[in-house]
Write a protein that holds these residues in place. Structure first.
Motif, mmCIF file in Angstrom:
data_model
loop_
_atom_site.group_PDB
_atom_site.id
_atom_site.type_symbol
_atom_site.label_atom_id
_atom_site.label_comp_id
_atom_site.label_asym_id
_atom_site.label_seq_id
_atom_site.Cartn_x
_atom_site.Cartn_y
_atom_site.Cartn_z
ATOM 1 N N HIS A 1 -0.591 119.449 1.708
ATOM 2 C CA HIS A 1 -0.714 118.367 0.727
ATOM 3 C C HIS A 1 0.097 118.639 -0.530
ATOM 4 C CE1 HIS A 1 -3.841 117.018 3.472
ATOM 5 N NE2 HIS A 1 -3.477 115.833 3.025
ATOM 6 N N ILE B 1 3.342 117.308 0.329
ATOM 7 C CA ILE B 1 3.293 115.836 0.353
ATOM 8 C C ILE B 1 3.402 115.276 -1.065
ATOM 9 C CG2 ILE B 1 1.708 113.897 0.768
ATOM 10 C CD1 ILE B 1 0.938 115.290 3.385
ATOM 11 N N LEU C 1 -1.490 103.652 2.709
ATOM 12 C CA LEU C 1 -2.388 104.796 2.540
ATOM 13 C C LEU C 1 -2.483 105.148 1.060
ATOM 14 C CD1 LEU C 1 -4.028 107.215 3.721
ATOM 15 C CD2 LEU C 1 -1.889 108.484 3.825
ATOM 16 N N ARG D 1 -4.342 107.717 -0.973
ATOM 17 C CA ARG D 1 -5.157 108.933 -0.767
ATOM 18 C C ARG D 1 -6.132 109.051 -1.943
ATOM 19 N NH1 ARG D 1 -0.009 111.034 1.561
ATOM 20 N NH2 ARG D 1 -0.497 112.046 3.520
ATOM 21 N N ARG E 1 -7.936 104.724 1.499
ATOM 22 C CA ARG E 1 -8.614 105.658 2.399
ATOM 23 C C ARG E 1 -9.762 106.315 1.645
ATOM 24 N NH1 ARG E 1 -5.607 110.800 4.736
ATOM 25 N NH2 ARG E 1 -5.730 111.488 2.582
ATOM 26 N N LYS F 1 -7.270 120.555 0.317
ATOM 27 C CA LYS F 1 -7.528 119.716 -0.861
ATOM 28 C C LYS F 1 -8.952 119.978 -1.325
ATOM 29 C CE LYS F 1 -6.330 116.064 1.411
ATOM 30 N NZ LYS F 1 -6.029 114.716 1.919
ATOM 31 N N ARG G 1 -14.995 118.267 6.178
ATOM 32 C CA ARG G 1 -13.822 117.646 5.562
ATOM 33 C C ARG G 1 -13.890 116.131 5.738
ATOM 34 N NH1 ARG G 1 -7.496 117.935 7.568
ATOM 35 N NH2 ARG G 1 -7.065 116.199 6.172
ATOM 36 N N MET H 1 -8.534 106.249 10.896
ATOM 37 C CA MET H 1 -7.370 107.093 11.114
ATOM 38 C C MET H 1 -7.532 107.811 12.444
ATOM 39 S SD MET H 1 -6.348 108.645 7.446
ATOM 40 C CE MET H 1 -4.756 109.165 8.033
ATOM 41 N N GLU I 1 -6.472 111.011 13.859
ATOM 42 C CA GLU I 1 -5.819 112.260 13.468
ATOM 43 C C GLU I 1 -6.419 113.472 14.161
ATOM 44 O OE1 GLU I 1 -5.695 112.396 9.182
ATOM 45 O OE2 GLU I 1 -7.734 111.692 8.969
ATOM 46 N N GLY J 1 -2.626 109.332 11.736
ATOM 47 C CA GLY J 1 -2.337 110.382 10.743
ATOM 48 C C GLY J 1 -1.686 111.544 11.479
ATOM 49 N N THR J 2 -0.380 111.473 11.585
ATOM 50 C CA THR J 2 0.299 112.469 12.425
ATOM 51 C C THR J 2 0.259 113.877 11.829
ATOM 52 O OG1 THR J 2 2.357 111.735 11.403
ATOM 53 C CG2 THR J 2 1.852 110.871 13.593
ATOM 54 N N ASN J 3 0.099 113.977 10.510
ATOM 55 C CA ASN J 3 0.075 115.321 9.918
ATOM 56 C C ASN J 3 -1.067 116.139 10.499
ATOM 57 O OD1 ASN J 3 2.028 114.213 8.303
ATOM 58 N ND2 ASN J 3 0.657 113.819 6.589
ATOM 59 N N ASP J 4 -2.251 115.512 10.517
ATOM 60 C CA ASP J 4 -3.398 116.222 11.082
ATOM 61 C C ASP J 4 -3.377 116.190 12.604
ATOM 62 O OD1 ASP J 4 -4.895 117.403 9.010
ATOM 63 O OD2 ASP J 4 -5.386 115.395 8.287
ATOM 64 N N ARG K 1 -1.398 123.361 9.068
ATOM 65 C CA ARG K 1 -0.241 122.685 8.463
ATOM 66 C C ARG K 1 0.153 123.277 7.116
ATOM 67 N NH1 ARG K 1 -3.018 116.812 6.997
ATOM 68 N NH2 ARG K 1 -1.430 116.631 5.387
ATOM 69 N N CYS L 1 0.906 106.708 9.364
ATOM 70 C CA CYS L 1 0.959 106.980 7.921
ATOM 71 C C CYS L 1 1.185 108.458 7.630
ATOM 72 C CB CYS L 1 -0.295 106.479 7.220
ATOM 73 S SG CYS L 1 -1.780 107.302 7.785
ATOM 74 N N GLY L 2 1.376 109.257 8.684
ATOM 75 C CA GLY L 2 1.716 110.669 8.466
ATOM 76 C C GLY L 2 3.197 110.791 8.151
HETATM 77 C C1 PEP Z 1 -2.266 112.594 8.110
HETATM 78 O O1 PEP Z 1 -3.065 113.476 8.442
HETATM 79 O O2 PEP Z 1 -1.235 112.320 8.772
HETATM 80 C C2 PEP Z 1 -2.489 111.809 6.898
HETATM 81 C C3 PEP Z 1 -1.722 110.791 6.590
HETATM 82 O O3 PEP Z 1 -3.485 112.224 6.061
HETATM 83 P P1 PEP Z 1 -3.324 113.491 5.099
HETATM 84 O O4 PEP Z 1 -1.891 113.925 5.150
HETATM 85 O O5 PEP Z 1 -3.740 113.094 3.741
HETATM 86 O O6 PEP Z 1 -4.235 114.486 5.732
#
Ligand code: PEP
Ligand code: MG
Length: 592
Positions: free
Chosen positions: A214, A217, A319, A321, A358, A366, A385, A455, A457, A478-481, A491, A528-529
């Motif tokens: 994050h 990000i 998104l 946050r 969200r 975080k 979380r 989401m 994720e 949420g591709t990041n997670d 990550r 939204c990732g």
């Molecule tokens: C994600 O996980 O892709 C996402 C958009 O949420 P965050 O990055 O805030 O976990």
């Protein structure tokens, strides 16, 4: 001597400037530039702070003079002597004077800059006893900073100094004030990073962190060249060193030669030209060659970001946050009224365009209050979380839901729930949304309609999509997670960052199936990732049927350019082929 440090590229672009080392614990010290006329009063502020601490120590010395060795051991008196010696050291005030008068740093920033310089000298000492005095130096600096809080600060100069468009020639000529500054820190939390939104810094480097942490990000949302995971940078770079941040390659060049400066200066200008070219697409609708309309949405962290999203050509916020509203408040959560106004500002800021809020996604990297971080839970990404945290504290969750519902009365608003995985969590969430509405009804408070989305994720969610499609109006991937949990890669951990791979076939199959099933049922779906803002993946996502992308505002035009060049009818079978590969990355690289 020139050397380079390799890390992970976060934000594209080149920044050239002088290093400002900031210890993570001191990030909340204000960083701003003062007017030349304020130099003397700023130095006086530090002097006054120092004198206050010196007086405090003298008083302490007087009181322990009458105590016995049990109450006031000899070591205490010796320690106070050391503190006095450090406080009276001319290098401290002399250095502060330099930062204030030559660089126009505010008093607190000047003091912590000088602390970093002297601390480095302590680190290099042979004698262990002397090396350990660094801790004392840090303590007295903290005390002076605290003492200065009681001394009124003159008006801060807005930090909007020109930093980006300086030519290399300018840099070499002008070596005092007005030089771009590069922040170097061991680590910065997302909340720390947020403090730099209105920043004086032209680039960021941290020792730790992954590309989709994050912190990264938020750095990306600042649209300033940044490199994370540049291990040891905070130890190898010295205060005021010249550095180049190569945000394209993820490299930090320290003490660059004139030739390197010239080369990077050239690349910097190329980036500016590219930006200028892209800005011509601002008012061009995002439509592919075969006429497919694509929705380009913005990811934001604070209500004030809405204006930037509109300026960047976003057609809504995909998104928001909301957890960033909860950070940097020493764990004190915002009440319903504060949250309502924040969401309302975001909704109104989007001038009629939809805003997807969200619900709070606290936990993992975080934390609301780092000092309260629970170290007993060693696996926070798998712990309490996001929605799990919200459902564990229904009163807090209801407060947020009521605030969002009320804001929805002022413009199109969607509600997005993070990290759901169980049908029971979905039902509890829906129950609490209904309850929040009922509570507002009982109070006679107005609220608006919201579409509710989830989401996707966690792989288990992608694999059990039926229940999500049943309950929700739309989904957002949420591709990041999703990558983190599919590949079991933290990550935020730079040591495994090379394995964090959006092109892993398992990730692509989960993304592809989610898009296909939503399409088949006529449900809205977006990504939204960070994958959504990665131009090397735009054609693939289009080929998989994605029509809604949510990303940092700064990425919108580059993604739009890819969209304008794409013909989705020709991408569909190719995308299926990529997803079916054992090593999709190879095929993608060959066909780009
Ligand atoms: C994600 O996980 O892709 C996402 C958009 O949420 P965050 O990055 O805030 O976990
Ligand atoms: Mg997430």
């Amino acid at each position: 001597m020139t050397f380079s440090i390799h890390g992970l590229a976060v934000t594209r672009g080149i920044a050239i400037g002088r290093a400002v080392l900031v210890a993570s614990s001191r990030v909340d010290v204000a960083h701003y530039f003062i007017e030349p006329s304020q130099v003397d009063s700023e130095i006086d502020r530090v002097r006054a702070g120092r004198n206050a601490v010196v007086d405090e120590i003298h008083r302490l010395q007087d009181s322990i003079a009458h105590m016995g060795p049990k109450e006031a051991p000899h070591e205490l008196a010796a320690l106070l002597d050391v503190h006095l010696m450090l406080l009276n050291d001319e290098e401290l005030i002399g250095g502060v004077k330099h930062w204030v008068s030559d660089r126009l740093y505010n008093a607190e920033w000047a003091l912590t800059s000088q602390l970093e310089v002297i601390a480095r000298q302590f680190d290099e000492m042979e004698d262990e006893y002397l090396r350990e005095r660094k801790a004392d130096l840090e303590q007295i600096t903290e005390r002076v900073l605290r003492a200065m809080k009681g001394v009124a600060s003159p008006m801060a100069h807005p930090p909007g100094r020109p930093t980006r468009a300086k030519s290399q020639q300018d840099l070499l000529l002008d070596d005092t004030v007005d030089v771009p500054l590069i922040l170097i820190a061991h680590d910065l939390s997302p909340a720390d990073m947020l403090q730099f939104k209105q920043s004086v810094f032209a680039g960021f480097v941290t020792d730790v962190g992954g590309r989709t942490s994050h912190t990264a990000i938020v750095a990306r949302s600042l649209d300033i060249p940044a490199v994370v995971g540049a291990r040891l940078s905070s130890q190898l770079v010295r205060q005021d060193d010249w550095v180049i941040v190569d945000g394209d390659a993820g490299v930090v060049v320290v003490d660059p030669s004139a030739i390197l400066l010239a080369e990077y200066g050239f690349r910097q200008r190329q980036h500016e030209l590219e930006r200028g070219r892209l800005s011509r697409l601002l008012h061009t609708p995002a439509v592919t060659l075969d006429g497919q309309k694509i929705e380009l949405l913005a990811n934001i962290e604070m209500p004030e970001d809405a204006a930037g999203a509109v300026r960047a050509g976003a057609v809504g916020v995909g998104l928001f946050r909301s957890e960033f509203l909860f950070m940097g408040r020493d764990g004190k959560l915002p009440n319903e009224e504060e949250q309502y106004w924040a969401y309302r500002r975001a909704v109104e800021g989007m001038q009629g365009l939809p805003v997807t809020i969200r619900t709070v996604d606290v936990g993992a990297d975080k934390q609301f209050d780092e000092s309260l971080q629970d170290c007993a839970h060693l696996n926070p990404a798998l712990g309490l979380r996001a929605i799990r945290w919200s459902l564990a504290d229904p009163a807090m969750f209801l407060t947020q839901l009521r605030a969002i519902l009320r804001a929805a009365a002022h413009g199109k608003t969607k509600l997005l729930i993070p990290m759901l995985v169980h049908a029971t969590e979905i039902r509890q969430t829906m129950f609490l949304v209904d309850r929040a509405r009922a509570e507002l009804d009982n109070r006679g408070v107005a609220y608006g309609p919201v579409e509710i989305g989830a989401m996707i994720e966690i792989p288990a969610a992608a694999l059990t999509l039926g229940v999500f499609l049943k309950y929700f109006d739309f989904l957002s991937i949420g591709t990041n997670d999703l990558i983190q949990y599919t590949l079991a890669i933290d990550r935020a951990d730079e040591t495994v960052a090379h394995l964090y791979d959006p092109m892993h076939p398992a990730v692509l199959r989960l993304v592809a199936d989610t898009i296909a099933r939503c399409q088949a049922q006529g449900k809205g779906v977006s990504v939204c990732g960070e994958m959504a803002g990665d131009t090397s993946l735009t054609r693939l996502l289009l080929g998989l049927g994605l029509r809604s992308f949510s990303m940092h505002p700064a990425q919108i035009l580059a993604v739009k350019q890819e969209i304008l060049r794409a013909d989705t009818s020709k991408l569909v079978s190719w995308a299926q082929q990529v997803v079916a590969e054992d090593e999709p990355g190879l095929l993608l690289a060959r066909s780009s």
